[in-house]
Design a protein around this motif. Structure first.
Motif, PDB file in Angstrom:
ATOM      1  N   THR A   1      -5.997  35.689  -4.786  1.00  0.00           N
ATOM      2  CA  THR A   1      -4.821  36.096  -5.562  1.00  0.00           C
ATOM      3  C   THR A   1      -4.717  37.614  -5.673  1.00  0.00           C
ATOM      4  OG1 THR A   1      -5.105  34.083  -6.854  1.00  0.00           O
ATOM      5  CG2 THR A   1      -3.564  35.733  -7.724  1.00  0.00           C
TER       6      THR A   1
ATOM      7  N   THR B   1      -1.168  28.580  -5.015  1.00  0.00           N
ATOM      8  CA  THR B   1      -2.139  27.838  -5.819  1.00  0.00           C
ATOM      9  C   THR B   1      -2.328  26.460  -5.192  1.00  0.00           C
ATOM     10  OG1 THR B   1      -2.459  26.708  -7.945  1.00  0.00           O
ATOM     11  CG2 THR B   1      -0.192  27.209  -7.339  1.00  0.00           C
TER      12      THR B   1
ATOM     13  N   TYR C   1      -6.459  28.546 -11.379  1.00  0.00           N
ATOM     14  CA  TYR C   1      -5.292  28.149 -10.575  1.00  0.00           C
ATOM     15  C   TYR C   1      -5.132  28.909  -9.254  1.00  0.00           C
ATOM     16  CZ  TYR C   1      -4.015  25.578 -14.745  1.00  0.00           C
ATOM     17  OH  TYR C   1      -4.038  24.708 -15.803  1.00  0.00           O
TER      18      TYR C   1
END
Lengths: 388, 155
Positions: free
Chosen positions: A260, A234, A255
């Motif tokens: 991700t 992050t 974030y």
């Protein structure tokens, strides 16, 4: 930047002066029953991860007759990826001490203990200074309550409440059988309210803002806001206070680093959620409840490596008292490696998954029981990474 | 040895002779001399009127109650998954090179012991390490060299 879909909150850190004991002063003038009723009405559940309703815990402790009762604040934050209590301890310690004193007043305890993990021993000088201010205030209020700090010595399992009591009593940190629960027979086998740092601070905040305002935050099943420890892949790691009930997709949008692959919710003892399930996963008691550890992993990371790190952690931190956990953690670690090394074939994963089920059923405490969470969710969602 | 006995007696006075005093006692001894010997544990046992095995059993349970000879400064590098992702390996390697020891060892001058440990609570600022109680975060190899130099210059 797009409008954030997350609801931010700021009731934990907010405005702060170390000497401001107004909330304590006002609260201890109210009848204990009224305070308990407020805490129950607020809907707050334990912030350490297990989620027991805080108000009920306090209420039960208050009804018990005993020559001694205790308030214990669990500051043995050891879950991988968690550091929210560190921030509370460093930034708003007065709120912890206020909350403990309020709890003491409510349940009729004269003594409180802060069990601080050994890794946070560097905080001691400042905490003792803050305790002096509290002591002066308690004297002024003629409140018969005092707080002692006890230090841990590097054992994750001592975050388990009964292991914590064993440690405080001078023994190996091995969890006890439950029941009896701490509220009946906790520290020194006396009625004990043991709460996580964040829970105690939140309870004192509820005394300040009132249960209605608090209950307006979050969702029906997950009232209030919560601190999240955000780490890993992050751009903005740190502690964030967010209302419960968000989807993981919204969380990752805020974030994540744009790549991700998975989020480990709740640390090594929590659950791994792969990208395809981000949208349907709710963070809260209606979805995945969490102590607040949110570790983000991007596509460059090997989930095999992540899981092996967790298993190594559990092998080391298992207290060794019960066989399912002591042997189980080692078998999972070695078994997974054997599959990766082609010593065992892929089918062996099924055997290991079966072992985690056994551990879930038969391990004595939360440590051994929760190994299945990470193991199962990582293995099932990233099977190819385990095998090839 | 007699120095340690004095130390033990000092803390027995402070914490008392109860079983509950055991952890603070052990912690205080480790604080002063960084590790516990068998003799220390036997002495403590006598004073608390419990068996030496009981003291050993408790002490050996806790990672921070070292039972092997340790240096004046005990370095514990965090080895959590986040630390690994952020470059822990390089940090350990740098420390090994600078101190000329491997993980688990103590420098010949008795100054430093290098260890690894589980999550120390700084996942937002990895890699990290503790030197005795002091946390050091956002480590880089250069920063590590600088920190060790500072510790060496203290003497």
């Amino acid at each position: 930047m797009n409008q954030s879909k997350l609801k931010r909150s700021d009731i934990i850190f907010g405005k702060y002066t170390p000497t401001d004991y107004n909330v304590l002063e006002k609260t201890v003038k109210r009848p204990p029953e009224e305070i308990i009723s407020d805490i129950i009405k607020s809907g707050i559940r334990g912030r350490g991860g297990a989620g027991f309703p805080t108000g009920l815990k306090w209420k039960y402790a208050a009804t018990l007759k005993s020559d001694e009762k205790y308030v214990v604040c669990n500051a043995d934050e050891g879950e991988p990826g968690t550091f929210k209590d560190r921030e509370i301890l460093l930034r708003v310690p007065r709120k912890i001490f206020s909350g403990m004193a309020i709890c003491g007043y409510v349940i009729g305890a004269k003594k409180g203990f802060l069990y601080l993990r050994g890794e946070y021993a560097f905080m001691l000088p400042q905490l003792y200074k803050d305790l002096e201010i509290l002591d002066a205030k308690l004297k002024e209020l003629a409140l018969d309550f005092s707080i002692e700090i006890r230090l841990g010595s590097g054992a994750y399992v001592c975050g388990e409440e009964t292991a914590l009591f064993e440690s405080m009593e001078g023994y190996r940190g091995e969890p006890r059988n439950k029941p009896p629960y701490p509220v009946v027979a906790g520290f020194r086998n006396k009625p004990t309210v043991i709460n996580n740092v964040e829970t105690i601070v939140t309870a004192q905040t509820i005394c300040k803002i009132g249960p209605e305002d608090y209950a307006n935050l979050g969702t029906t099943d997950s009232r209030g806001s919560k601190l999240f420890s955000v780490s890993g892949d992050t751009p903005i790691p740190g502690v964030y206070e967010l209302e419960l009930g968000m989807t993981l997709a919204d969380f990752v949008e805020e974030y994540g680093d744009g790549d991700t692959k998975a989020v480990q919710v709740g640390g090594a003892s929590g659950f791994c959620v792969p990208r395809k399930k981000f949208a349907e996963t709710i963070i809260g008691f209606e979805g995945i409840p969490t102590g607040g550890s949110m570790m983000l992993f991007n596509n460059k990371r090997s989930m095999y490596h992540v899981l092996q790190n967790f298993l190594e952690f559990f092998c080391e931190e298992s207290c060794g008292q019960c066989t399912p956990c002591r042997i189980g953690t080692q078998q999972l670690r070695d078994g997974l490696k054997a599959i990766k090394d082609k010593v065992k074939d892929e089918d062996y994963l099924e055997t290991l998954l079966g072992l985690t089920e056994t551990m879930k059923l038969s391990a004595k405490c939360g440590l051994g029981q929760s190994v299945a969470n990470a193991f199962k969710s990582i293995v099932e969602n990233f099977t190819e990474e385990m095998v090839y | 040895m007699s120095e340690t006995i004095e130390l033990i007696d000092k803390y027995v006075v402070k914490y008392g002779r109860t079983r509950e005093a055991l952890m603070p006692l052990l912690q205080a001894i480790v604080e002063e001399k960084n590790y516990l010997t068998r003799d220390d544990m036997a002495e403590i046992a006598t004073r608390l009127n419990i068996s030496a095995a009981d003291v050993y059993g408790t002490a050996s349970f806790y990672a921070f109650l070292d039972l092997e000879k340790r240096g004046k400064y005990v370095i514990r590098v965090c080895k959590s998954i986040i630390a690994e992702m952020k470059g822990k390996k390089e940090i350990t390697k740098t420390l090994e090179n600078v101190l000329k020891i491997k993980v688990g060892e103590t420098t010949a001058d008795g100054m430093f012991t290098l260890l690894e440990t589980n999550d120390i609570g700084w996942s937002d600022k990895e890699p990290s390490m503790l030197i005795n109680h002091t946390p050091y975060t956002d480590l880089t190899p250069d920063k590590v060299i600088q920190i060790i130099t500072e510790y060496r210059n203290r003497h």
